[in-house]
Enzyme design. Structure first.
Site, PDB file in Angstrom:
ATOM      1  N   ASN A 140      20.630 -21.772  67.974  1.00  0.00           N
ATOM      2  CA  ASN A 140      21.862 -21.950  67.205  1.00  0.00           C
ATOM      3  C   ASN A 140      22.997 -21.308  68.002  1.00  0.00           C
ATOM      4  OD1 ASN A 140      23.922 -22.018  65.370  1.00  0.00           O
ATOM      5  ND2 ASN A 140      22.809 -20.994  63.719  1.00  0.00           N
ATOM      6  N   ARG A 172      20.748 -26.564  66.863  1.00  0.00           N
ATOM      7  CA  ARG A 172      21.442 -26.802  65.602  1.00  0.00           C
ATOM      8  C   ARG A 172      22.833 -27.363  65.910  1.00  0.00           C
ATOM      9  NH1 ARG A 172      24.798 -22.753  61.858  1.00  0.00           N
ATOM     10  NH2 ARG A 172      25.111 -24.198  60.162  1.00  0.00           N
ATOM     11  N   HIS A 219      24.879 -27.395  55.468  1.00  0.00           N
ATOM     12  CA  HIS A 219      23.648 -26.647  55.152  1.00  0.00           C
ATOM     13  C   HIS A 219      22.456 -27.586  54.921  1.00  0.00           C
ATOM     14  CE1 HIS A 219      26.484 -23.489  53.143  1.00  0.00           C
ATOM     15  NE2 HIS A 219      26.192 -23.095  54.375  1.00  0.00           N
ATOM     16  N   ARG A 227      36.402 -18.773  51.367  1.00  0.00           N
ATOM     17  CA  ARG A 227      36.888 -20.147  51.161  1.00  0.00           C
ATOM     18  C   ARG A 227      37.073 -20.419  49.668  1.00  0.00           C
ATOM     19  NH1 ARG A 227      32.084 -22.724  54.327  1.00  0.00           N
ATOM     20  NH2 ARG A 227      32.086 -21.185  55.976  1.00  0.00           N
ATOM     21  N   GLU A 251      15.911 -22.236  58.311  1.00  0.00           N
ATOM     22  CA  GLU A 251      16.458 -23.367  59.055  1.00  0.00           C
ATOM     23  C   GLU A 251      15.815 -23.469  60.444  1.00  0.00           C
ATOM     24  OE1 GLU A 251      20.094 -21.529  57.681  1.00  0.00           O
ATOM     25  OE2 GLU A 251      21.071 -23.478  57.813  1.00  0.00           O
TER      26      GLU A 251
END
Ligand code: ADP
Length: 392
Positions: free
Chosen positions: A7, A88, A177, A236, A379
């Protein structure tokens, strides 16, 4: 077979090496502050964690050091033992509905999609190129955060905006996600011992998204064109009335960069509480009687409940609900707050079982109408699985 799951961020590089198909983690770690001063890296091997300082002017140097560590720690004896590298990639838009073997054309498309993920896709391309140069014998695979959401139908992913915003500018819902939602939905299906099931996955971390999954396929998700849609997040805002933006630009002369910064970096938990973007600090604030922290947590819980209720109806009832990621796996109070608001659906929390962090666990009572689980996400293993499957 040895597979690396990677990643790459703009100044970081996380990795995990697996022995596949056993899914055994051999070594993992992270390179930080690449291209900045005071670079360092951490590796975890045999239950030990070691942090070292290093000159890391670019990602290629990080990969070179990673290879050195793999050899020095006897994880590999030669480079050709690494058969696959799974990368990723945040944004695959509608170009990729599954993971793919990387060739020049794939790199070019990922690069072209940078306008939809300006912080993330260029970093992924940098990572892909760095590994290709240092470990040319390994086959590279791209695993997209968005591909799991490509099964949404058009009436779900379109916004009611001028149609040419979609056809000319690719404005539509992509979600995020996806690898995590896919992992957790799969795990729920294993636990329920049922292939065809309707589940809601709540990935609640610094960024948060909720996904409705039917028979292993995404039906709807709360994030949108960008990861700033849906629930309230660390910094956010999530869903807002879009017309607030031109109103504030006119009132305050903010530029579009100012607005972008405000809605992505100054809002959410941080904006409401004025204290922090971190849910642990919010919980501490609540204990000290800070009303805005309490408000932030209440607002967060409400928005999550709104999405669960919406997806419960969309899926015509559900077989299970899961919490995952930093907050979902660890915040006892937030899980409790959410589940208590679902009482009208016959969902009942078991407070004793809910009193855990970071552990796979059923957290509802035996007479709850729907079982709710904590499922720690993974993940990295999904990236390793797709890589292993694609390189055969
Ligand atoms: P991301 O990957 O999106 O950066 P994470 O999944 O790591 O985010 O989640 C980060 C969030 O998880 C933070 O808000 C943090 O406060 C929360 N979190 C982590 N550990 C705990 C904990 N023990 N209790 C409550 N919240 C926690």
């Amino acid at each position: 077979m040895k597979i690396l799951s990677v990643n790459a961020g703009s100044s970081s590089l996380k990795f995990q090496m697996y022995e596949m198909p056993e899914e055994k983690v051999l070594i993992s770690g992270v390179f930080e502050r690449i291209g900045i001063n005071d670079s360092l890296y951490t590796i975890k091997i045999n239950g030990e964690k070691i942090t070292k300082k290093a000159e890391l002017p670019n990602h290629k140097e990080a990969v070179r050091i990673l290879v050195e560590e793999l050899l020095d720690n006897n994880v590999i004896k030669s480079l050709d033992e690494i058969k696959g590298i799974g990368h990723r990639v945040v944004q695959g838009a509608d170009k990729f509905d599954k993971s793919v073997l990387i060739d020049d054309e794939v790199v070019e498309i990922i690069s072209e999609l940078s306008s939809l993920a300006p912080l993330h896709n260029p970093a992924a391309v940098t990572g892909i190129k760095a590994f290709k140069e240092i470990i040319p014998t390994a086959q590279a695979v791209a695993v997209f955060d968005t591909s799991f959401h490509q099964t949404m139908d058009k009436e779900t992913y379109l916004y009611a905006l001028p149609y040419n915003w979609y056809t000319d500018y690719q404005v539509r819902k992509y979600g995020a996600h996806g690898t995590s939602h896919n992992y957790v939905a799969n795990r729920l299906s294993e636990i329920l011992n049922k292939k065809d099931c309707r589940v809601i996955v709540c990935h609640l971390g610094n960024g948060g998204s909720i996904t409705a999954v039917k028979d292993g396929k995404c039906v709807d998700t709360s994030m949108g064109f960008t990861p700033n849609a849906g629930v309230i997040m660390g910094t956010r805002c999530g869903d807002i009335d879009a017309s607030i933006i031109p109103y504030m630009m006119k009132k305050t002369n903010m530029t579009y960069q100012d607005i972008d910064n405000a809605i992505n970096k100054q809002s959410g938990f941080l904006g409401i509480s004025g204290v922090s973007s971190d849910s642990r600090d919010i919980e501490d604030g609540i204990k000290q009687g800070n009303e805005r922290c309490l408000l932030a947590q209440h607002m967060f819980i409400r928005r999550v409940v709104d999405y669960i209720a919406k997806y419960y109806v969309l899926l015509n009832g559900v077989d299970a609900i899961a919490f995952t990621a930093g907050i979902g796996e660890n915040s006892i109070d937030i899980r409790k707050g959410i589940i208590e608001k679902l009482a009208v659906l016959g969902i009942k929390i078991d407070e004793e079982k809910n009193n855990v962090r970071g552990k796979e666990q059923l957290i509802t009572t035996s007479d709850s109408s729907v079982p709710v689980y904590i499922i720690p996400t993974d993940e990295e293993v999904m990236i390793a699985r797709d890589t292993y499957n694609l390189i055969g």
